[in-house]
Design a protein around this motif. Structure first.
Motif, mmCIF file in Angstrom:
data_model
loop_
_atom_site.group_PDB
_atom_site.id
_atom_site.type_symbol
_atom_site.label_atom_id
_atom_site.label_comp_id
_atom_site.label_asym_id
_atom_site.label_seq_id
_atom_site.Cartn_x
_atom_site.Cartn_y
_atom_site.Cartn_z
ATOM 1 N N PRO A 78 31.190 -11.967 25.736
ATOM 2 C CA PRO A 78 29.741 -11.723 25.811
ATOM 3 C C PRO A 78 29.408 -10.239 25.740
ATOM 4 C CG PRO A 78 30.380 -13.371 27.417
ATOM 5 C CD PRO A 78 31.653 -12.864 26.810
ATOM 6 N N ARG A 79 30.183 -9.426 26.409
ATOM 7 C CA ARG A 79 29.944 -7.981 26.364
ATOM 8 C C ARG A 79 30.092 -7.465 24.940
ATOM 9 N NH1 ARG A 79 32.951 -3.323 26.450
ATOM 10 N NH2 ARG A 79 32.070 -1.523 27.558
ATOM 11 N N GLU A 80 31.126 -7.896 24.259
ATOM 12 C CA GLU A 80 31.338 -7.449 22.878
ATOM 13 C C GLU A 80 30.258 -7.988 21.943
ATOM 14 O OE1 GLU A 80 35.314 -8.616 22.097
ATOM 15 O OE2 GLU A 80 36.194 -6.920 23.180
ATOM 16 N N ARG A 81 29.743 -9.151 22.282
ATOM 17 C CA ARG A 81 28.669 -9.690 21.442
ATOM 18 C C ARG A 81 27.416 -8.809 21.548
ATOM 19 N NH1 ARG A 81 31.245 -14.652 22.067
ATOM 20 N NH2 ARG A 81 30.428 -15.151 24.126
ATOM 21 N N LEU A 82 27.149 -8.320 22.735
ATOM 22 C CA LEU A 82 26.013 -7.398 22.871
ATOM 23 C C LEU A 82 26.256 -6.119 22.081
ATOM 24 C CD1 LEU A 82 25.138 -7.834 26.667
ATOM 25 C CD2 LEU A 82 23.621 -8.262 24.719
ATOM 26 N N SER A 143 17.848 -9.278 33.952
ATOM 27 C CA SER A 143 16.894 -9.417 32.855
ATOM 28 C C SER A 143 16.419 -8.085 32.293
ATOM 29 C CB SER A 143 15.694 -10.238 33.322
ATOM 30 O OG SER A 143 15.004 -9.512 34.322
ATOM 31 N N TYR A 144 16.630 -7.006 33.024
ATOM 32 C CA TYR A 144 16.123 -5.736 32.487
ATOM 33 C C TYR A 144 17.032 -5.164 31.408
ATOM 34 C CZ TYR A 144 19.535 -3.640 35.686
ATOM 35 O OH TYR A 144 20.678 -3.303 36.350
ATOM 36 N N LEU A 145 18.241 -5.709 31.260
ATOM 37 C CA LEU A 145 19.171 -5.122 30.278
ATOM 38 C C LEU A 145 18.709 -5.332 28.831
ATOM 39 C CD1 LEU A 145 21.827 -3.681 29.593
ATOM 40 C CD2 LEU A 145 22.933 -5.928 29.555
ATOM 41 N N ALA A 146 18.274 -6.542 28.534
ATOM 42 C CA ALA A 146 17.962 -6.865 27.137
ATOM 43 C C ALA A 146 16.929 -5.918 26.516
ATOM 44 C CB ALA A 146 17.518 -8.323 27.031
ATOM 45 N N PRO A 147 15.797 -5.683 27.171
ATOM 46 C CA PRO A 147 14.841 -4.751 26.560
ATOM 47 C C PRO A 147 15.423 -3.358 26.365
ATOM 48 C CG PRO A 147 13.857 -5.875 28.442
ATOM 49 C CD PRO A 147 15.271 -6.293 28.404
ATOM 50 N N GLN A 148 16.265 -2.939 27.273
ATOM 51 C CA GLN A 148 16.882 -1.619 27.117
ATOM 52 C C GLN A 148 17.713 -1.568 25.832
ATOM 53 O OE1 GLN A 148 19.114 -1.040 30.741
ATOM 54 N NE2 GLN A 148 17.311 -0.351 31.892
ATOM 55 N N LEU A 149 18.477 -2.615 25.612
ATOM 56 C CA LEU A 149 19.310 -2.632 24.406
ATOM 57 C C LEU A 149 18.463 -2.777 23.142
ATOM 58 C CD1 LEU A 149 22.305 -4.841 25.619
ATOM 59 C CD2 LEU A 149 22.051 -2.349 25.680
ATOM 60 N N SER A 150 17.402 -3.562 23.222
ATOM 61 C CA SER A 150 16.515 -3.699 22.063
ATOM 62 C C SER A 150 15.917 -2.350 21.682
ATOM 63 C CB SER A 150 15.386 -4.682 22.380
ATOM 64 O OG SER A 150 15.897 -5.956 22.686
ATOM 65 N N ILE A 151 15.491 -1.621 22.696
ATOM 66 C CA ILE A 151 14.894 -0.311 22.428
ATOM 67 C C ILE A 151 15.928 0.634 21.807
ATOM 68 C CG2 ILE A 151 14.003 1.760 23.577
ATOM 69 C CD1 ILE A 151 12.516 -0.161 25.500
ATOM 70 N N LEU A 152 17.148 0.574 22.306
ATOM 71 C CA LEU A 152 18.204 1.390 21.697
ATOM 72 C C LEU A 152 18.386 1.036 20.226
ATOM 73 C CD1 LEU A 152 21.215 1.628 24.178
ATOM 74 C CD2 LEU A 152 19.862 3.507 23.236
ATOM 75 N N ILE A 180 25.213 -1.604 29.638
ATOM 76 C CA ILE A 180 25.790 -2.933 29.894
ATOM 77 C C ILE A 180 26.691 -2.882 31.132
ATOM 78 C CG2 ILE A 180 27.362 -4.693 29.016
ATOM 79 C CD1 ILE A 180 26.363 -3.900 26.168
ATOM 80 N N ASP A 181 27.566 -1.893 31.139
ATOM 81 C CA ASP A 181 28.517 -1.838 32.253
ATOM 82 C C ASP A 181 27.806 -1.585 33.576
ATOM 83 O OD1 ASP A 181 30.460 -2.348 30.449
ATOM 84 O OD2 ASP A 181 31.154 -0.276 30.250
#
Lengths: 192, 192
Positions: A78-82, A143-152, A180-181
């Motif tokens: 899952p981590r690698e998928r992100l 849940s706060y991780l996904a928007p952070q990654l989207s913005i990146l 992520i970590d």
DNA sequence: ACCGAGCGAGAACGAACGTTCTCCCCTCTC
DNA sequence: GAGAGGGGAGAACGTTCGTTCTCGCTCGGT
């Protein structure tokens, strides 16, 4: 010539031209010539330029979603998928034809003047964000991780487009690793 | 009427109109009417529409740099100065007139067709990145931090513009906190 | 009072664009 | 082989846009 083959070629050609030079800079006659069809056939397949633009956006959305999904599927955890999101970006940025996200570009060009284009760009971005949410959920992230990654990911696209370099993908990926970590490791700490 | 006052009003009006509806969607006649000058005066001040566009970009650059600097200056610590970038974004996104970064937009609209516009957008983004590098240096951060934060800021801008919401600033800020604290805390660990 | 310079309003012009129309040829059918 | 239908090439049309030109007015200096 198959009617649907003409359609496909028109949309594919329009995609290339619009991406390379902008939608408004490419006239119907140039598109006709590049696609190798007559003007009559063009207007037989599409009622207007606007409908071609929408077809191009749909094609771009499908291409993006499929390409991203294919890259993500190759990742084991899952981590690698992100992180695969950023590998997909890296590979995309290397293409000669890369000129930034087509949705950002079409939104900037026509969003203020065409509600359809604006709405489709919004939907595309929302669908990407939903996808990241799904991947983040599978990784058990807050849940706060996904928007952070989207913005990146968004930022990497515009940075790469304007700077004309590919390094933004690598930089965004390393930032994503940290986010992520942190999100997976320090449960409870910080929220958006 | 002062000659330079007309110039200023033309550029300010063009900025508003171009931002609201796109550069190509605003004709010289509409600009003339909105700025309240005659067509003759318009062409007396600027040789062409292209030169107005460049003047607008210069105005936007100055406005961005000054606004950012003002917000950053209010922050007490180097860490807070880095985060102030995202406070500035948050405040900007709240403005009614916000329709995304004007440089990303003009690049998307004209970058492929106007080398001047493309080059100026590149310079603007490079100058912002340099500024972040300076702030990161003052915080004693490793060199990979600044590009990460720049990418976050870019991503927040396009996300906010297309989604039409302001939350991207907050999300990017929280991501920036993680990145900054990781970079400042765990010296030696991860590089881009 | 008069003359000339400068200005505003808007007509005019040439180019480009999206869209439609015309004409001609090819082909398929009877 | 004749006629009809469809399709391609491109002319034509109406609009829009950037830019320039015309005309008539105002106003300041002598």
């Amino acid at each position: 010539m198959n009617i649907s083959e003409a359609r496909t070629r028109i949309v594919a050609t329009a995609d290339e031209l619009y991406n390379a030079r902008g939608i408004q800079a490419v006239g119907m006659d140039e598109l006709r010539a590049a696609a190798g069809v007559s003007l009559k056939k063009l207007y037989q397949e599409f009622p207007s330029k606007g409908s071609i633009v929408m077809a191009v956006l749909e094609r771009r959305h499908r291409s993006w979603a499929e390409g991203l999904e294919a890259t993500v599927r190759q990742a084991a955890t899952p981590r690698e998928r992100l992180l695969a999101i950023f590998d997909y970006l890296a590979q995309w940025f290397c293409e000669d034809s890369f000129r930034g996200c087509g949705f950002i570009n079409s939104f900037a060009e026509l969003g203020a003047v065409s509600p359809e284009v604006a709405e489709y760009a919004r939907e595309h971005k929302a669908s990407f964000q939903d996808y990241v949410v799904r991947l983040a959920n599978e990784a058990g992230a807050p849940s706060y991780l996904a928007p952070q990654l989207s913005i990146l990911a968004e930022g990497a696209q515009t940075t790469a487009a304007i700077a004309g370099t590919t390094e933004a993908a690598r930089q965004a990926r390393s930032a994503a690793e940290v986010l992520i970590d942190t999100a997976l490791g320090g449960r409870s700490s910080r929220a958006a």
